[in-house]
Write a protein that holds these residues in place. Sequence first.
Motif, PDB file in Angstrom:
ATOM      1  N   ASP A 150       0.820  -1.213   0.000  1.00  0.00           N
ATOM      2  CA  ASP A 150       0.000   0.000   0.000  1.00  0.00           C
ATOM      3  C   ASP A 150       0.853   1.261   0.000  1.00  0.00           C
ATOM      4  O   ASP A 150       0.568   2.219  -0.715  1.00  0.00           O
ATOM      5  N   THR A 151       1.873   1.294   0.846  1.00  0.00           N
ATOM      6  CA  THR A 151       2.747   2.454   0.951  1.00  0.00           C
ATOM      7  C   THR A 151       4.192   1.990   1.075  1.00  0.00           C
ATOM      8  O   THR A 151       4.464   0.844   1.471  1.00  0.00           O
ATOM      9  N   CYS A 152       5.112   2.892   0.772  1.00  0.00           N
ATOM     10  CA  CYS A 152       6.537   2.563   0.883  1.00  0.00           C
ATOM     11  C   CYS A 152       7.331   3.852   1.018  1.00  0.00           C
ATOM     12  O   CYS A 152       6.776   4.962   0.955  1.00  0.00           O
ATOM     13  N   ALA A 183      14.852  -3.137  -1.386  1.00  0.00           N
ATOM     14  CA  ALA A 183      15.231  -3.637  -2.707  1.00  0.00           C
ATOM     15  C   ALA A 183      15.702  -2.474  -3.563  1.00  0.00           C
ATOM     16  O   ALA A 183      15.076  -1.410  -3.583  1.00  0.00           O
ATOM     17  N   VAL A 184      16.803  -2.679  -4.259  1.00  0.00           N
ATOM     18  CA  VAL A 184      17.303  -1.662  -5.185  1.00  0.00           C
ATOM     19  C   VAL A 184      16.451  -1.709  -6.442  1.00  0.00           C
ATOM     20  O   VAL A 184      16.409  -2.721  -7.140  1.00  0.00           O
ATOM     21  N   LEU A 185      15.759  -0.617  -6.733  1.00  0.00           N
ATOM     22  CA  LEU A 185      14.921  -0.560  -7.917  1.00  0.00           C
ATOM     23  C   LEU A 185      15.731  -0.269  -9.170  1.00  0.00           C
ATOM     24  O   LEU A 185      15.453  -0.819 -10.241  1.00  0.00           O
ATOM     25  N   ARG A 206      11.099  10.195 -11.197  1.00  0.00           N
ATOM     26  CA  ARG A 206       9.730   9.926 -11.624  1.00  0.00           C
ATOM     27  C   ARG A 206       9.679   8.751 -12.600  1.00  0.00           C
ATOM     28  O   ARG A 206       8.798   7.893 -12.526  1.00  0.00           O
ATOM     29  N   ILE A 207      10.646   8.674 -13.494  1.00  0.00           N
ATOM     30  CA  ILE A 207      10.680   7.588 -14.482  1.00  0.00           C
ATOM     31  C   ILE A 207      10.864   6.241 -13.780  1.00  0.00           C
ATOM     32  O   ILE A 207      10.184   5.258 -14.080  1.00  0.00           O
ATOM     33  N   VAL A 208      11.794   6.190 -12.823  1.00  0.00           N
ATOM     34  CA  VAL A 208      12.063   4.938 -12.109  1.00  0.00           C
ATOM     35  C   VAL A 208      10.839   4.501 -11.310  1.00  0.00           C
ATOM     36  O   VAL A 208      10.411   3.341 -11.374  1.00  0.00           O
ATOM     37  N   LEU A 209      10.272   5.417 -10.553  1.00  0.00           N
ATOM     38  CA  LEU A 209       9.132   5.077  -9.697  1.00  0.00           C
ATOM     39  C   LEU A 209       7.905   4.700 -10.512  1.00  0.00           C
ATOM     40  O   LEU A 209       7.134   3.813 -10.115  1.00  0.00           O
ATOM     41  N   THR A 210       7.711   5.344 -11.650  1.00  0.00           N
ATOM     42  CA  THR A 210       6.585   5.000 -12.517  1.00  0.00           C
ATOM     43  C   THR A 210       6.762   3.619 -13.119  1.00  0.00           C
ATOM     44  O   THR A 210       5.811   2.832 -13.214  1.00  0.00           O
ATOM     45  N   TRP A 212       8.202   1.104 -11.862  1.00  0.00           N
ATOM     46  CA  TRP A 212       7.960   0.074 -10.848  1.00  0.00           C
ATOM     47  C   TRP A 212       6.564   0.169 -10.237  1.00  0.00           C
ATOM     48  O   TRP A 212       6.204  -0.633  -9.375  1.00  0.00           O
ATOM     49  N   GLY A 213       5.783   1.146 -10.646  1.00  0.00           N
ATOM     50  CA  GLY A 213       4.409   1.245 -10.174  1.00  0.00           C
ATOM     51  C   GLY A 213       4.261   1.702  -8.739  1.00  0.00           C
ATOM     52  O   GLY A 213       3.274   1.354  -8.081  1.00  0.00           O
ATOM     53  N   VAL A 214       5.225   2.493  -8.226  1.00  0.00           N
ATOM     54  CA  VAL A 214       5.158   2.919  -6.819  1.00  0.00           C
ATOM     55  C   VAL A 214       5.159   4.439  -6.673  1.00  0.00           C
ATOM     56  O   VAL A 214       5.288   4.933  -5.551  1.00  0.00           O
TER      57      VAL A 214
END
Length: 525
Positions: A150-152, A183-185, A206-210, A212-214
């Motif tokens: 749910d959150t991270c 975990a290293v994204l 923003r690109i990395v987090l998008t 990975w869907g978080v």
Amino acid sequence: MSQESARVHENSEPNESGSECESVVCKRSRNAISEVWTYFQRSKDKTRAKCLSCEKVYKTSGNTSNLLDHLKRTHPGYNRMSKPNKITSFFNASETYDSHSAQDEAFSAFVKLLDPRYMMPSRTKLQNVMCHELYDQSKANLKNILMKVDTCAISTDAWTSRANESYLTVTCHFIENCSLRSAVLSTYNLLESTNHSAANIAESLRIVLTEWGVLDKVLHVVTDNASSMIKACELLQKRHLPCFTHTLNLVVQDVLAFEKVKNVITKCKKVVTYFKSSSIAYAKFKNAQGTGKNPKSTRTLSADEIELLEELVELLALFDDATIQVSASNSVTISLIIPIICILFQTLNETHNKLKTNEGLAIFNILIERLQIRLVPYENRTTPKMSTLLDPRFKKEEFRNHIIAEQAALALENELSNMLKTLSPVVTDLPTHTVTSPESSTQQPKIAPLFMFLNDKVAGKRKSTRADAIIMLRQYFENQNLPHDFDPFEYWKTNTDMKVLTQCALRYLCTPATSTEPERVFSKS
């Protein structure tokens, strides 16, 4: 030697070449010597043995280990002392697996010894096929895990490789089955490698987090104290937390910049360098510390300097312990920030009375001043405050300031109340009058309209999530604090009575106190 053994040697005949070696008969009694002599000839003086197959000569004094080793390594077909079994048959199989390229001969031979049927893949296949397949599989597994979160929180840092390439490492921190996970994204090239601006960092994040869907699940971002990182979090509209170990290090660096401290540390470095560069001086130091008699030696430390160093060690040891505590990877660290600040102030004040040198007192004053400037602001940050309250080991008791603790408890009460509102079912208003049958109207005439105001109070009570939040927090705070070595996640894992409070706790406790995780990636690279 037994009589039977003597008869064996008496019946032995010399070989055709007339050498000193004699043949040892294969048929032996149950008390005879090792079967290894079936494959070796031993000299008359019993100091040498020659292999009957390859004529390799070994020295021997009765021990046959080297002879047996020779048979196993060189003549496995001659080693009939073990009975054939399925394992032996498997490893002696002649067929091999498919292969499309050659490998290093020595390593290939080693692998073939382990399993004769296995042929290693080529370097090209390992690099371009198997590594990519392993990465894709690991990435898919991690995405499935993060999909259920749910959150991270994330910790991130930018760095430059030896090839002068700029990278951004992003580490995700989350809770899985009430256990902390990291975990290293990505270790991602900045969009513009020569641009370390906040906008470039924010867009790269923003690109990395998008991917990975978080992006919408991240509540907190932990970075160093660089202004570009702070601004990047503002652009992403994410709550920023400065790395606590970086801040601790800045406090220590302020002390080390003190002129008296710089001089004595420079002198210590020269002494250490001298002993490391001179074996003679080091030997004298070990024996009697008689280096002062060596004309090339550096000036030794005075008694005052040694006393200053002892006080410096005692003062700064606290910061070393604090850094180690908050840099852990697999345990809660965010809730340690405020208790550590409290302990630093308390311990430094206790140490003040033990200081004897003027320089030590000056260092103490610098530390207190720097703590006020650099660390005290953490006590007013939402994330450390909430985390400390929601850690069953600390709660309100580890705050230095009681007023801040109460303010934090009120903020937590507000957050719980808002969470309860989103979870509570919608309660419809009760009707303003009651329709009854003729029979019931004769028994209870006009009672419902008279007590209609009570229905409004009942409805209001049902909607009062504030009262529920107050009761929940009172129950939690009044419970006994847990020992400091207890895992707070174990408490929330078993706490089934306050599910909303548990949910709130996990939202905060997953945040790390430092950005050491991405920095560890730099060290490994």
